[in-house]
Design a protein around this motif. Structure first.
Motif, PDB file in Angstrom:
ATOM      1  N   THR A   1       8.448  -0.399   5.435  1.00  0.00           N
ATOM      2  CA  THR A   1       9.364  -1.515   5.687  1.00  0.00           C
ATOM      3  C   THR A   1       9.676  -1.604   7.169  1.00  0.00           C
ATOM      4  O   THR A   1      10.244  -0.656   7.731  1.00  0.00           O
TER       5      THR A   1
ATOM      6  N   TRP B   1       8.219   2.932  -2.457  1.00  0.00           N
ATOM      7  CA  TRP B   1       8.644   2.034  -1.362  1.00  0.00           C
ATOM      8  C   TRP B   1       9.648   2.766  -0.490  1.00  0.00           C
ATOM      9  O   TRP B   1      10.666   3.242  -0.980  1.00  0.00           O
TER      10      TRP B   1
ATOM     11  N   SER C   1       6.351  -5.003   4.032  1.00  0.00           N
ATOM     12  CA  SER C   1       7.697  -5.501   3.757  1.00  0.00           C
ATOM     13  C   SER C   1       8.510  -5.463   5.046  1.00  0.00           C
ATOM     14  O   SER C   1       8.272  -4.608   5.912  1.00  0.00           O
TER      15      SER C   1
ATOM     16  N   LEU D   1       6.427  -9.319   1.818  1.00  0.00           N
ATOM     17  CA  LEU D   1       7.738  -9.731   1.289  1.00  0.00           C
ATOM     18  C   LEU D   1       8.875  -9.390   2.251  1.00  0.00           C
ATOM     19  O   LEU D   1       8.815  -8.412   2.992  1.00  0.00           O
TER      20      LEU D   1
END
Ligand code: GLC
Length: 656
Positions: free
Chosen positions: A240, A188, A284, A323
């Protein structure tokens, strides 16, 4: 465990009835001003498809989880404050290492050390007493390469990549960064930053690609494609989109400050990167520390407590079904919250809480919030559902992160040719009078300025450490400083280096290369707060003195500036025959030497992604009257022009 085995196991678990909205959250009723804010944003269909079988598995897993296990999934400690055993005991779903955290707190930790620690956390997360084991997700700020890791190639920061105007290059950088992250056993990356920086006083201006929302959108989406690929590949990581929303528009560029815009402007300008990265299937989103005041008079407050924007806009109108993660301890800034307790942020729609140190308090307080009715279980179930959905989409349930051919492969954190290409494309030639550049072979070159031989200065913040401080060249075994590049291109015998330009006579050389630099910084530590003048000479008088020691002393001067922003430098430009805005080129700054020599026909192609100011007292928003050079300005050998002497601002000690 693959889906087939999982389905056999899950069949035994009771299914819970869950009422979900279009993208998985309970529909809310809005106050009039909230409805007004939400209405400014487009209504979009989800850009990702929900697999019915996976969703059924997720529902069954959630139904079989205790409240403690659910809250554990929503909690994100930093590796400095949690052991693998605690991950197992507390059912932790994600961890991170903030800038300046490494395995065993060794900044020279090897790729193998990183991978071993990641494996320990992964094993712990799937050794719990839960009926279905849920693999952990480790997040890292790989924002210009895997920049925490010793030996990694660090690419130019976004302000430079924006000047390259080359999304295809950025996609390749994303893919290289993903491989580098997977080498460390992590899956991530907290990137891209989608800020549209509107005031270069902001300490994070360099994390923004451009003041042009369209450029931010193009480049952000390119990085997401590069990082995520097809989401399940051995070289893929979760990307992200950050920081939602309006981080780059804060008043006077105050980091974590107040963005004062209309709803339409927020949606059109600061939302631009989110539409594009959602189209690129980003899974994300990190919430911004900043706050938003609609029209400058209706306070929506801190983004982390803003349900209208996080749930109403991001999850409902834009259909985001991945998320949402909070920023580092950001919940403590929400009125009524503390560093380990914030029902407001949970109810606003945040799914994972980056509570690096006080994570045990957060778990206990949140369990109490649910049991005492301050947070509905449906919100908890929605958060856990989103977390599991992303983990399924990342393939974590099918194979552990470590099952990648890149895991532990030290060669996977290096991509020097790509970084060298990025450096050459990202630096901008602002002045080149009298054909000073290119420098012919055999020229006798005097290089001055400590930054010429400083990996820290050329890399900026988020490099080995959070602030890019407390490091030296010994922390960068892989790369090339500009000095080393000059020595390589022109021959060491032709290059004399004097960090402070004392005791050398420029007249004995054919050309002087003066390398000036900001001190590396990250976040609020880089703010230049009003009314201080945003002028390089005012902030770094030592650089001004250095340039004065060599300018007009019998040899032309090429000035190279390392900066995380565009900044008033008219006084420095007037003392230079050529001037290169290098921004923060990363570990391969030496590639500029090839460009400065025009080797093999190389030429400057970088074009500013932010206006270059003609005043130390910029007001923000880049009005034309404050631009010395407009956005998209940049010279080349083939398309040069004489700059001549520029009108300087009055000596400014403080802005009015
Ligand atoms: C920082 C930054 C954010 C980063 C996070 C984790 O405060 O705001 O960009 O991803 O914390 O390090």
């Amino acid at each position: 465990m693959n889906l087939k085995n999982l389905s056999i196991l899950l069949a035994a678990l009771p299914l819970a009835a869950c009422a979900h909205g279009p993208a998985g959250e309970a529909m809310a009723a809005w106050a009039p001003e909230e409805s007004q804010a939400i209405a400014a944003w487009p209504v979009r269909s989800p850009t990702t498809v929900q697999d019915a079988e996976v969703e059924a598995h997720i529902r069954a897993i959630v139904a079989g989880m205790t409240l403690e296990q659910k809250i554990g999934q929503m909690t994100q400690p930093d590796i400095r404050y949690i052991t693998p055993d605690q991950v197992r005991e507390h059912y932790i779903g994600t961890i991170l290492n903030g800038g300046g955290a490494w395995p065993s707190m060794d900044k020279h930790a090897s790729v193998a050390d990183w991978a071993a620690l990641a494996d320990a956390y992964a094993h712990a997360s799937t050794s719990t007493d839960m009926p279905v084991q849920i693999p952990i997700l480790w997040g890292i700020d790989a924002v210009h390469g895997n920049n925490n890791v010793y030996g990694a190639t660090l690419f130019p920061h976004n302000i430079g990549l924006g000047a390259a105007h080359d999304p295809e290059l950025i996609e390749r950088i994303g893919a290289a960064t993903a491989r580098s992250v997977r080498a460390t056993g992590i899956s991530w990356a907290f990137a891209p930053t989608l800020a549209v920086a509107e005031n270069q006083r902001w300490g994070r201006a360099y994390e923004s690609y451009s003041s042009d929302p369209a450029e931010v959108a193009r480049n952000g989406a390119a990085l997401v494609r590069g990082l995520q690929g097809d989401m399940v590949g051995e070289g893929a990581v979760l990307a992200t989109a950050k920081h939602f929303v309006g981080d780059g528009g804060t008043y006077l560029g105050i980091d974590q400050g107040e963005t004062r815009t209309s709803a339409d402007y927020l949606a059109r300008v600061h939302g631009a990167g989110y539409y594009a990265t959602l189209d690129a299937h980003v899974q994300s989103v990190m919430v911004s520390y900043s706050s938003w005041t609609m029209d400058g008079r209706i306070p929506f407050g801190k983004m982390h407590g803003d349900k209208a924007l996080v749930t109403g806009v991001l999850k409902q109108s834009l259909g985001f079904d991945g998320l949402v993660v909070s920023d580092w301890n950001a919940i403590e800034q929400v009125p009524g919250c503390s560093v380990d307790h914030c029902p407001q942020a949970i109810n606003a729609g945040v799914d994972i809480f980056m509570v690096p140190e006080k994570w045990q308090g957060f778990i206990a307080n949140t369990i109490a919030d649910v049991r005492e009715g301050r947070v509905p279980m449906a919100r908890i179930d929605d958060a856990v559902t989103r977390i599991l959905r992303v983990k399924f989409r990342l393939g974590l349930f099918d194979r552990p992160t470590s099952a990648s051919r890149y895991t532990g492969d030290a060669s996977a954190i290096s991509d020097r040719p790509l970084a060298q290409e990025a450096v050459r494309k990202s630096v901008v030639l602002l002045k080149n009078d009298n054909g000073t550049l290119p420098l012919a072979p055999g020229k006798r070159v005097l290089v001055v300025g400590a930054a010429a031989d400083s990996f820290a200065d050329q890399s900026g913040g988020w490099s080995i450490t959070w602030q890019g401080d407390a490091i030296d060249n010994g922390d960068f075994p892989n790369g090339e400083t500009l000095l080393a590049g000059m020595q390589r291109v022109f021959g060491s015998a032709n290059v004399t280096y004097s960090p402070d330009a004392h005791g050398v006579d420029p007249a004995r050389f054919d050309v002087v290369v003066a390398v000036l630099s900001e001190t590396p910084h990250a976040e609020m530590k880089g703010d230049v707060r009003w009314p201080a003048p945003l002028s390089h000479s005012a902030s770094y008088p030592g650089d001004a003195a250095l340039l004065a020691r060599v300018s007009g002393k019998g040899a032309p001067v090429v000035t190279v500036l390392y900066s995380g922003r565009t900044v008033y430098t008219t006084d420095l430009l007037n003392q230079s025959d050529a001037f290169v805005a290098a921004f923060l080129p990363g570990t391969e700054a030496g590639a500029m030497a090839d460009l400065m020599a025009g080797r093999n026909g190389l030429d400057f192609s970088g074009r500013l992604s932010f206006a270059w100011p003609n005043t130390p007292c910029i007001s923000g928003g880049e009005p034309a009257g404050e631009a010395l050079f407009p956005r998209n300005y940049g010279l080349s050998y083939r398309a040069g022009k004489k700059t001549g002497k520029l009108r300087e601002a009055e000596s400014v000690q403080s802005c009015p």
